[in-house]
Every structure is written in C-alpha cells, then in structure tokens.
Design an enzyme around this catalytic site. Sequence first.
Site: not given
Length: 473
Positions: A147, A246, A280, A454
């Site tokens: 994505n 993640e 997400c 992150e």
Amino acid sequence: MPTQMLIGGAWRDGDAVLPVLDPATGERIAEVAAGSPADAVEACSVAAEAQKRWAAAAPRARAEVLRACWQTLVDHGDELAELITSENGKPLADARGEITYAAEFFRWNAEEAVRIHGTISDAPSGANKILVRHPPVGVVVVVTPWNFPAAMITRKVAPALAAGNAVVIKPAEDTPLTALRVAELLEEAGVPPGVVNVVPTTDPGAWFDAAVDHPAVRMVSFTGSTETGRKLLRRSADRVLKVGMELGGNAPFIVFDDADIDAAVEGAMVAKMRHSAQTCTAANRFFVEGGVAEEFTAKLGDAMGALTVGGGLTEGVDCGPMINAAAIEKIHRLVQSAAESGAATTLGGSPIDGPGFFYEPTVLANVTADAAITRSEIFGPVAPVIPFTDTDAMIAAANDTEMGLAAYVYTRDLGRGLHVSERLESGMVGLNRGAMSDPAAPFGGMKQSGLGREGASEGVYEFCETQYIAASW
Ligand code: SIN
C-alpha cells in the site's frame, strides 16, 4: 527501471519471474526477477559483511549518505510517483505525497544518526560506573506491504542504516518495481554495496524461513496484516530475533455534537480516503453523536459522492483501484453483510465493472457497533456510520477490538478531546486532524496492531541493541 534483484551491489536474474500487474487495468506491466530461498540466504551473508564496514563508518559519514538519499528521492519524485501509481494504482497526487513522506524518513534519520545517545551514571553502591551504549543490531530482514511501496521501505531502512545496520528487503509481491528503483537510487546516493539488498520472490513463506535462519540476521521489521505478523512473530521466536511489527488497524473516527462538522467531514475524507482508502490508519468506523449524525452522514455522502474514481495516472482522479480482485470481493462481502443487518446504503455499495479493480465510494448509515463490518479492516472506500448517545458506551465500543493503531476525535472542547483521546486504546490519535503520519512522530499500535514504533527518536533505537558496561577507574 530495474527489474532484477539487488544482492551485494550486483543486479541479477532469478530462477523464476514475478509478474507485476497494473490494478487499474489488470494487465501485466512488467516481470521482475524472483529470488529463491538460496538467494535470500546469500543476500543475508553479503549484508553481514557489508554491515561491519557500514557500522564502522563515522556517524557523521552515515548521516551525510542518508541526507543524500533524501535529496535523490526528492529529485526523482515525479518518476517514482509514476512508478508507484503504475503498480499500486493510487492517484498521482497521493503517490507524489508518498514520495515526499518516504524521502523525509532519510532526512529525519540523517539528523538522528549523530544523536544515538547512551548514558553514564554512578552505581547506587558507588562501586562503579554504569555505561550504557546502543550498537546496531546487525542484519535486519525487512518485509514490506504494497500500500506504500516506497514509504514503508524507507520508514524501516533509513533508521536501520542510521544506526549502522544492513538490510535485506522482501518487497510486496504486488509492488516490487518501486522497491528496486528506490534501492538503485540509494546506491547512487552513496549507500555502499551490500548494505541494502532487495530480493523479490514468488514464495514469501520459503523466502522468510530461509532468511530468519541465517545466523547473521538479528531482527525482523514487518509492516502488513496482523494475521501475517503473527506467523512471522512465531517464526522469529525460533531464533529469538528482535522484531518491529506494524500490523492491522480498525480506527474509530469519533464526532461529538459540538464539533465543526465541515472540518470533521474534511478530516474524515483524509482519514478514510487517502491513498484510495488502503491504509492501516484508515477510519474504519465512524461514531457520530446523535444530534449531528444525520448532518454528518449527509455531508460525508456529498463529499464521497463527489470523488472521481479511475486509473491513478489520469489527472483529476481522487480514488484509484483496489489492489486486486480479492480485495473487491472482501469489501463487497462486508458491505452486503452490513446491509443485511439493517444498515442503510446512502451512497454506492457495489463493485464497478472492469477492467481493473474498482469499488464505488460507499456510505452506510445506522450501522450497529457490533456489525461484522466494524470488526474487520475494510481497506476500501466504505464509511460505516454508527450513531451514539452515551459517551462511555461509545468509548467501550471503540475499544472493543483487538486492534489499537489509530483513532480520530473531533470536538471543539479541547478538554473533552484530550480526555477521550487518553481513554482510547490506540497508539496514535488525531485530535481534530484526519492525518497524523509524520517521520518525526512515533508511528505504531497498541494491542494486536503491533510492537515497537517507527519514526521519531524511538524509531532509530528500535534498530539498536543496548549494551551496559560496569566500569571502574
Ligand atoms: C500504513 O497504512 O501501513 C501506513 C500509513 C501511514 O504511514 O500513513
């Protein structure tokens, strides 16, 4: 545009090829070399050698290479954006935004590379000093999703390199082209051969099994679904590897009746629709207070209805295709099940006839908090609206999920906004904001949405060990 794999600075063919499709047409646009498990192992060996030299370079020298990487990605922004759109489908404007975002991870981490601090303190007994330092972990296996074909790579690779690690990347099967071109540009910017390796594959399970068993690999950094994350976690446990995960989201978007409704709709469009609704962090459930539910739903319907759906390379398109046919099937199943359980479809509700994989922007009104669509990550242009009257019950429903990545709150009462934000079990909250991703902020989730962060300063320490030296002098 490179289509071979990159191992130790050399471009090579594999034993097999990976076809790359344009999701706007379903047509094959390229074939990429597909690496075998043996190629993954070789890349890990090469990375292990390169990592020693890279870690020995002065932090300032590493920082300057990272700064050059930022510049080169920015300079090649238009070309990279077109590549992202051709294999991922997102509109060009989103792809350009992705490149700015992706490049920024290098600029941010160039600044972090010279600020990896340890500490020194006196032992409470007074007998010695406690020195704490943060060496790199070593070789990191990086597994990324389709994505964000560029940004999900740079969000891992830039801090990994800042800390002195080398990486072996397995890009998503759907979007290997951007990964290969980004790696080529990083080498042109001065990243030494072997520090960044890219090995696409048609067999991700076997690839991963081989890579994690390599003795030099010390960490796995993954972005993708919670389901896959669990499998990679189990497998990483065999070698007690450090992990960064993640994973999936199920973001609530909460609108109180004192909110600026136009601003809330504008924020909702960003939170729901950026990158064609395939993020997400995407708003997955809209909890709207009873007094404004009708107005919000109507205005959201107008905004969703005004979107232009089409191939991302066409100027003026706001929403591109979904990644593949399976994505369309899943979205439609969720929409149908919501309608069957009493939701009203006020806009859209159907797949768009091919070619390509398109779904109508869709708004569902009067959805119940326990409908199947509120329990699944939609990953498509569908906005289910759940009216609420009781704030405590709404917060309980918003938290009634194993996911905890992103949440959004709209209210003019800042005290209420902060109080509600604190009660949400979510790693990130947008308060009167529909976008929150920022290389300078810690991105990550609570609960089954992930492990670690992150970006920000935390991001670079994720790729470091901690060593303590008890010293006397
Ligand atoms: C994601 O969807 O995986 C990342 C979204 C972001 O970084 O904004």
